[in-house]
Design a protein around this motif. Sequence first.
Motif, short mmCIF file in Angstrom:
data_model
loop_
_atom_site.label_atom_id
_atom_site.label_comp_id
_atom_site.label_asym_id
_atom_site.label_seq_id
_atom_site.Cartn_x
_atom_site.Cartn_y
_atom_site.Cartn_z
N GLU A 286 0.84 -1.20 0.00
CA GLU A 286 0.00 0.00 0.00
C GLU A 286 0.87 1.25 0.00
OE1 GLU A 286 -1.70 -1.87 3.21
OE2 GLU A 286 -3.75 -1.92 2.43
N THR B 13 0.26 -4.22 -8.53
CA THR B 13 -0.55 -5.13 -7.72
C THR B 13 -0.46 -6.57 -8.19
OG1 THR B 13 -2.50 -4.56 -9.04
CG2 THR B 13 -2.17 -3.34 -6.99
N TYR C 148 -5.61 -9.67 -7.98
CA TYR C 148 -5.12 -8.36 -7.53
C TYR C 148 -5.23 -7.33 -8.64
CZ TYR C 148 -3.62 -10.08 -3.02
OH TYR C 148 -3.62 -10.59 -1.75
N SER D 87 -9.12 -6.43 -9.14
CA SER D 87 -9.65 -5.54 -8.10
C SER D 87 -9.06 -4.14 -8.26
CB SER D 87 -9.33 -6.10 -6.71
OG SER D 87 -10.15 -7.21 -6.42
N ALA D 88 -7.80 -4.07 -8.63
CA ALA D 88 -7.14 -2.77 -8.77
C ALA D 88 -7.73 -1.96 -9.93
CB ALA D 88 -5.64 -2.98 -8.99
N HIS E 78 -10.23 -3.62 -2.79
CA HIS E 78 -9.25 -2.55 -3.03
C HIS E 78 -9.95 -1.19 -2.94
CE1 HIS E 78 -5.76 -4.68 -5.33
NE2 HIS E 78 -6.32 -5.50 -4.45
N TYR F 234 -8.76 3.09 -3.56
CA TYR F 234 -7.72 4.05 -3.92
C TYR F 234 -8.28 5.48 -3.89
CZ TYR F 234 -5.48 -0.13 -5.73
OH TYR F 234 -4.94 -1.38 -5.85
N ALA G 150 -4.07 4.06 -0.51
CA ALA G 150 -4.47 2.75 -1.03
C ALA G 150 -4.79 1.82 0.14
CB ALA G 150 -3.36 2.14 -1.89
N LEU H 135 -5.84 -2.41 0.72
CA LEU H 135 -6.06 -3.73 0.14
C LEU H 135 -6.40 -4.70 1.26
CD1 LEU H 135 -4.18 -2.15 -1.92
CD2 LEU H 135 -3.19 -4.36 -2.49
#
Length: 430
Positions: free
Chosen positions: A44, A59, A70, A73-74, A356, A358, A369, A371
């Motif tokens: 993060e 990610t 990852y 989701s990002a 996630h 951001y 960030a 996660l």
Amino acid sequence: MATRTIKVENLARVEGEGALRVVIREGRVEAAELKIFEPPRFFEAFLRGRAYREVPDITARICGICPVAYQMSAVHAMEHALGISVDGSLRNLRRLIYCGEWIESHALHIYLLHAPDFLGYEGAMDMARDHPRHFERGLQLKKTGNALIALLGGREVHPINVRIGGFYKVPRRRELAAIAEDLKHARAAALETVHWVSGFAFPDCDRDYEFVALSSPDEYPLNDGRITSNKGIDIAAQDFEAEFEEQQHVAHSTALQARTRKGGAYLAGPLARYALNFERLSPLVREAAQTAGLGPICRNPYQSIIVRSLEVLYACDEALRLIENYEEPDKAVVDVAVKPGVGHACTEAPRGLLYHRYKLDADGTILDARLVPPTSQNQASIEEDLKLCVEGWLHLPDDLLRHKCEQVIRNYDPCISCATHFLKIEIDRG
């Protein structure tokens, strides 16, 4: 009363490393603690100050087993922050690459990590000597999943072709048609896997879990949906942190541990997805579940291996459906206009819900960030399973009890490598 301590210096067949301590007093399990020696991970922190467009590649490096999760989701969280939507063929391609990850990750766990528990082997290599046909089938399934990720993601591990708004390059129909033949073989192998694992002997266990998974009206969840549970949760991804709390390090572990805001443990992953979305599985998978002896809900954690094999079958079936209906998009990426904002997203990693969040400034620089991986969400449930199961095994000698504890952990397919580096088991019968 004398204290009795058992230590296992290395737990095999778990992705990562950690420790377990079981305390038994007066014939009862006083504590069952999954210790995770998680060092600071810094991902993060790595993301803060970086450009939004760098997120998919950074990610994806978090995990070598589930990099697509990852990455997905990002990108979804970032697109939520930027107010853009990726639909049609581009959305379907993302769903397709996720199918590849489910196939390879689930096949790895079923054949190399979990099946030896039920067949009485120390590891997959021992099992392979006596069951070469089954072992080779597992490797072939994993190979097909990896090939699908490589086709869409540019390489098998840590894919590089996913970007905010779509892909850098999209496949031609003929490229997908070529892998369809392999997927048909994989679908047949997945069905054989369901039949194989459903023949294992399973301990009796029926847990009243709070299942938590994504759900949507029209499809089995992969990339999106509302967060739901069998005990009343029904929220959008942006409300995740209002409903769940990832506690800042319980005393016996350096890892984070998530619970509901009401303090309850919950279960994410295949059992939860299956229970909350059974009707969205394809007819082939529902029929296979019935043949395997499962109803629409499975509360026995040992039978997670059957549900995981059903999800492999679903992923193969869904991948073939997506390929058959694929229309090449005019563009590989939608237009992206940078603006300040906060974005949230959840997708379904093979092991469960992956959240996630951001925060971006006006030029797309990441200010913050957050996660929350599935393993941290399942830690509390793992400890509750251990406590319940160990109480029924107190009569067993230490070696056998130790193995039983390890199997409980493996039921979850924890991706501890995202959070830990060693697992010791310590049983205090004091």
